[in-house]
Structures are given as structure tokens and as C-alpha cells.
Design an enzyme around this catalytic site. Structure first.
Site, short mmCIF file in Angstrom:
data_model
loop_
_atom_site.label_atom_id
_atom_site.label_comp_id
_atom_site.label_asym_id
_atom_site.label_seq_id
_atom_site.Cartn_x
_atom_site.Cartn_y
_atom_site.Cartn_z
CB SER A 337 -0.99 -0.48 1.05
OG SER A 337 -0.57 0.42 2.07
CE LYS A 338 -2.69 6.16 -0.22
NZ LYS A 338 -4.00 7.12 -1.11
NE ARG A 339 -2.09 6.53 4.63
CZ ARG A 339 -1.35 7.75 3.93
NH1 ARG A 339 -0.48 8.50 4.12
NH2 ARG A 339 -2.23 8.97 3.60
CG ASP A 340 3.29 -1.34 3.41
OD1 ASP A 340 2.42 -1.88 4.12
OD2 ASP A 340 2.36 -1.95 2.31
#
Ligand code: GLU
Length: 584
Positions: A337-340
Site C-alpha cells: 500500500s502507499k502507506r508502506d
């Protein structure tokens, strides 16, 4: 077979994730391999999710990576327009045609009515879906009398058009990656095709456009596989079955393996980070204190070998534990995910992105210093494999080697170390003159002067020790500036007082050496060592530390030549005096 036409069809809802870039890459590779066309269609019908700047971002990312488009909003071909918002006049007709053909129906249910139905079904333990089982008891043109339908339509009542999924049928698609994929029609929902504002949903617009733009192959992410059942029905319903494109659904890109980033050094920081994310997500969590949650998370992370079994929810787990485990499960496993990126310290977007909200800003591969060619090479291998040992492929070589049949079904794990490895290979194998031209502005920005020949030598000397081109100026600081620190520990060890006199004598020899080229320096210095029966390290080590501060680095003769006689001599005199003072 006619020339393939493939499209990359992103929705401009924010920055383009590298998963999207990989989809674009595979479409490009396939198109070029087959001598076909690679098209960009911007799917921007959902104005509520439209993000200004996202389309430009997508175009810039494709341009940066060199995935050249044959048709796009900026390069209009024979099948335009290439933005769905500019095609919106054409979709409604097909929505109504579906109703006329008996493949769809008008649904007049209000939100309140649908909510009531949902509640009724959920109270009885079911889950609501507008489908073959429920449509007979809802307010639509299948259940209302024809005259009532007409009256509702004439009075301008709100309606949507829903696809009438057939009963008791196996719908299937022959996917190139997955083979035959079957869907039980009774489980499909009657998806909305035309919304009450007259705008199409993704499904209708996507199929209508693929048909009209003569798309031959739909190559897209696995998350679209379930929708494909509806798309297959739409091709049938609109009489376009013979023109239905061939589908290839690409595997997911998965988060990095926990063992690749959790270790003794990182575990505390990660436990801290995850705990604060957990409380951000569950602000009303009261079962345990922040410290207790952190200890529990830490306890799970530390046993990294068994991490997947430790986040399995067990029957005896209490509610408070379940919440933490569920959180960890989604944080550690599954789709990248982009948060990773933020969380683990690597980019997941090709270019940096600055959204309107504070937490919507991300650093890009470009800004970290990646060569776009290396990024593409890395992405190519996230789901595809040439079946040989070769890993380094230029874009042309990828085109040559690519085939949809060699795409894997199972998720591809993102590995940032591997991405950096690719970049390093590109740098090492890069042409020195080209690297030099890219170094030029970076060196100038530091306020240093270097001619082209010097830059080229720098490139050759330092590239092997760098991961990114932009590491080179930092590593080469001592070439240009006297402002560096000595590795004192090393200096103390390598400077031997008994050789002090001889080392000073070498400084005088160098001072009188006119030809300060690397080759001549090598002759002079090696000759001096031999003549004086000294060890190589007795001379070379103090020399290197005195001119660079460091115990290691590229070929010293080249370094001295680059630094030049005057500065070399100055640094040696200063350095040797200092090293001697360390001995007392
Ligand atoms: N607009 C969809 C997306 O954002 C396109 C999916 C497809 O390729 O059909 O990915």
C-alpha cells in the site's frame, strides 16, 4: 491477427502507484513486442474522486520512464477523445440499449428504501446485494407494471440502470494469466450501469470504450478480475461478443517480507510506529494502555521467523487481542500500500507527490535518485520472469523477451533492496561520459569546479561504490574540499613513527614531480616503496588518510591526480604532522 491495441486506463484519483506503472509497463511491452499500439485512456467519470494534477502526474511518470504512448489525451489518434469525461455523451445510449434488449432494468429504489431492505436482510443474518434473489422484491421495472414505469420515467423520477445478471449460469473468461476463470452468476450483483445523474459507472464506460477504441487485449491488475464477469455479460448484452478483448489479469504486488526489515535494530522503532498507527486508527481503544499495546506488538515482531502464525487469530483470543492482530495482519501482509513506503522508508510512487492533505505527500523513485531504466527493469520482474538467469534488461530487450504467458499467477513480493541493486547495476554499467553529464549540475550546485574530463574520471572512480548517481558528489567531497575529518582511529593505527622520516621524504619527491598523472604517480610511489624496502600499507595508508580522511576508496593514484599536486602536498604535510602528534 490484426495489430494489438492495448490501453492503460488509470483513474486520476491521486498519484500513480508503482503497481499502476507496472500495468502500464506490461501493456507497453506487449504492444511493442506485437507491433501494436499503446494507448492511455483517462477514466475520470467519477468526479467525486477526481484529483487535480493526477492526470499530469500520470503523463509525467510515463514520460520520465520512457513508456511512449501512441495515443493519449495529448496525442490524439483516430479513437478519441481519450478522457472519459469528454466522451460522456456516448454512454447513456448504451445503458438504455441494455434495457431495451432485456439485459438491464430501471431501478427506482430510493436510498432509504434500499437501507430498509438491507436492514431487513441483515436482521435475518444475511448480507444484502441487489441481485437475482432480491431484485424481484425491489422497486424496479421488473416488478412494477409497465404503466407505472412509464409514469415514473415521464415524471422525471430518479432511476439507475442495473445489469440483469442471468440466473443459474457459469460465466467464464479465458484469462491468459489464470486460464479459465469461472463465476457463478447467482452470486453476481446487478451492478449499476448508469447512475441517476445519467453518468455511466466504471463498468459501462470501460466496456463501451474498449469496444469503440478497438482494444484487443485488456491487461490490468488482479483487483479487476471479479468485475470481468460483468464485463463479459456486457459484451454479450451489447452484441459485441465477437469483439471481446482477451483478458490478462496481473498478480498483486505484495508487501516486503517482514524478515527483510524486522531485526534487532529496527524492532523497537517499528513497534513504536505501529503502536501509534494503531491508536490513530482505533482512537477509542481502551482495553490496554499504549505501553501494553507496544509490548504486545513488539513481542509479536521480535519472533520474526514465526510472525505469520503469531498474527493468526485463534479461537481463544479475546476481543482486544483480535483487534491488534487484525491491525498487524493488514500492516505486515497482503497488497503493497502507499502507506508502506512511509512506514518502511522506501518509495512506492514513481515521482514525488504533494496532495492537498498533509498526509497525502509521498517521495518518488525519481527523487530518491533512481534511474528510470533501472526502475522499469525492477518492475518488469515483479510478476514476470524471462525463464532464464538474465536479470539486466534494457527496455528494448524487455520488449524482445516479454510475453503475457510468462506472467505468474501468485503475488509478487516488493523488495526494495532488489530495486536498489538494479539501480546500482545500471550505474556501474553506465557510460562514464553520460554519468559525467548528469553529475555536472550536482557538482556545480556544491560550488565546485570540474571540467568534463575530471567529471568523467570521477564517474569512473566512484560509480562502483554508489547506489545512486547522486551519492557520487557526497563521496567525492574530499576531491574538491579540504573540509573533511580524519578517520582518527585508522590514522593512529596506520601511521608508524619509525617510517615518519621516509614518508616526509616522499612528500618532497611528490613536490618535485612535474608529471602528476595517475600513471606517473604510480611509478614514482611504487618505486619509492621498493627502494626504501617499505611495506605498501606503510606508505599508501597514511597517504590515503591524509588526502581523504578515509581508510578506503577508489584507486589512490587516480585520486591524487584529481586532487592535484598543490593540494596533495599541502594535505600530506598537514596530515602527517597531525598523525605524528596522535602518537604522543
Ligand atoms: N480505471 C480503472 C483503474 O483505475 C481501469 C481498470 C481497467 O484497466 O479496466 O485501474
Amino acid at each position: 491477427m490484426s495489430k494489438p491495441r492495448v490501453r492503460f486506463a488509470p483513474s486520476p484519483t491521486g498519484a500513480l502507484h508503482i503497481g499502476g506503472l507496472r500495468t502500464a509497463l506490461y501493456n507497453y511491452l506487449f504492444a511493442k513486442k506485437m507491433g501494436g499500439e499503446f494507448i492511455l485512456r483517462v477514466e475520470d467519470t467519477d468526479q467525486t474522486r477526481y484529483v487535480p494534477g493526477a492526470e499530469d502526474y500520470i503523463l509525467e511518470a510515463l514520460e520520465w520512464t520512457g513508456l511512449e504512448l501512441d495515443e493519449s489525451p495529448k496525442k490524439v489518434g483516430a479513437y478519441g477523445p481519450y478522457r472519459q469525461s469528454e466522451r460522456k455523451g456516448m454512454y447513456a445510449e448504451f445503458g438504455h440499449r441494455l434495457v431495451e434488449n432485456g439485459w438491464a432494468y430501471y431501478a427506482f429504489d430510493t436510498t432509504d428504501e434500499l437501507d430498509a431492505k438491507r436492514l431487513e436482510i441483515e436482521t435475518n443474518g444475511g448480507t444484502f446485494s441487489y441481485n437475482v434473489h432480491t431484485r424481484g422484491s425491489l422497486k424496479n421495472s421488473l416488478t412494477l407494471a409497465e404503466s407505472d414505469v412509464k409514469q415514473l420515467l415521464d415524471s422525471g423520477a430518479d432511476f439507475t440502470i442495473r445489469l440483469k445478471c442471468p440466473a443459474d449460469e457459469i460465466i467464464y473468461v479465458n484469462d491468459i494469466v489464470r486460464g479459465r476463470v469461472e463465476f457463478q452468476s447467482n452470486l453476481l450483483d446487478d451492478k449499476v450501469m448508469l447512475k441517476s445523474d445519467g453518468m455511466p459507472t466504471y463498468h459501462l464506460a470501460n466496456v463501451v470504450d474498449d469496444y469503440h477504441m478497438k482494444i484487443t487485449h485488456v491487461i490490468r491488475g488482479e483487483e479487476w478480475l471479479p468485475s470481468t464477469a460483468h464485463h463479459v455479460l456486457l459484451y454479450r448484452a451489447l452484441g459485441w461478443e465477437n469483439e471481446m478483448p482477451i483478458f490478462a489479469h496481473l498478480p498483486l504486488i505484495l508487501k516486503p517480507a517482514p524478515a527483510s526489515y524486522i531485526n534487532n535494530k529496527t524492532v523497537d522503532g517499528l513497534a513504536e510506529k505501529f503502536t501509534s498507527e494503531f491508536f490513530k486508527k482505533h482512537s477509542d481503544y481502551k482495553h490496554k494502555s499504549q505501553e501494553q499495546v507496544k509490548q504486545m506488538i513488539r513481542g509479536i515482531l521480535v519472533d520474526v521467523e514465526n510472525i505469520s502464525s503469531r498474527v493468526q487469530i485463534k479461537p481463544k483470543d479475546k476481543e482486544d487481542k483480535i483487534l491488534i492482530k487484525e491491525f498487524l495482519k493488514s500492516t505486515l501482509f497482503g497488497k503493497l500500500s502507499k502507506r508502506d513506503g512511509d512506514r518502511l522508508g522506501f518509495p512506492v510512487f514513481p515521482l514525488s507527490w504533494q496532495g492537498e492533505k498533509a498526509d497525502d505527500s509521498f517521495v518518488g523513485f525519481r527523487e530518491v535518485g533512481f534511474d528510470p531504466k533501472a526502475l522499469l527493469n525492477f518492475l518488469a520482474f515483479l510478476g514476470w520472469n524471462p525463464g532464464t538467469e538474465q536479470e539486466i534488461f534494457s527496455l528494448e530487450e524487455l520488449v524482445e523477451a516479454f510475453s503475457l504467458e510468462k506472467i505468474g499467477k501468485s503475488g509478487a513480493r516488493f523488495d526494495y533492496e532488489k530495486a536498489k541493486w538494479f539501480n546500482k547495476q545500471y550505474l556501474i554499467n553506465g557510460d562514464n561520459a553520460e554519468i559525467a553529464s548528469q553529475l555536472k549540475p550536482l557538482i556545480a550546485a556544491k560550488g565546485w569546479n570540474a571540467d568534463d574530463a575530471t567529471l568523467e574520471t570521477l564517474a569512473g572512480l566512484f560509480k562502483e561504490r554508489s547506489t545512486f548517481l547522486k551519492d557520487i558528489p557526497d563521496m567525492a567531497t574530499y576531491i574538491f574540499s579540504n573540509d573533511f575529518k580524519y578517520d582518527e582511529k585508522n590514522a593512529r593505527k596506520k601511521w608508524k613513527s619509525q617510517h615518519a622520516e621516509k614518508n616526509h621524504a616522499l612528500v618532497s619527491i611528490l613536490e618535485n614531480t612535474d608529471d602528476f598523472s595517475a600513471a606517473n604517480l604510480e611509478t614514482v610511489i611504487k618505486g619509492f616503496i621498493e627502494e626504501n624496502e617499505l611495506g605498501f600499507g606503510d606508505v599508501m595508508s597514511p597517504l590515503r588518510i591524509a588526502v581523504s580522511g578515509l581508510g578506503g576508496g577508489p584507486s589512490l593514484f587516480d585520486i591524487l591526480a584529481l586532487i592535484g599536486k598543490e593540494k596533495t602536498v599541502e594535505r600530506l604535510q598537514k596530515g602527517y604532522a597531525y598523525f605524528e602528534s596522535l602518537q604522543s
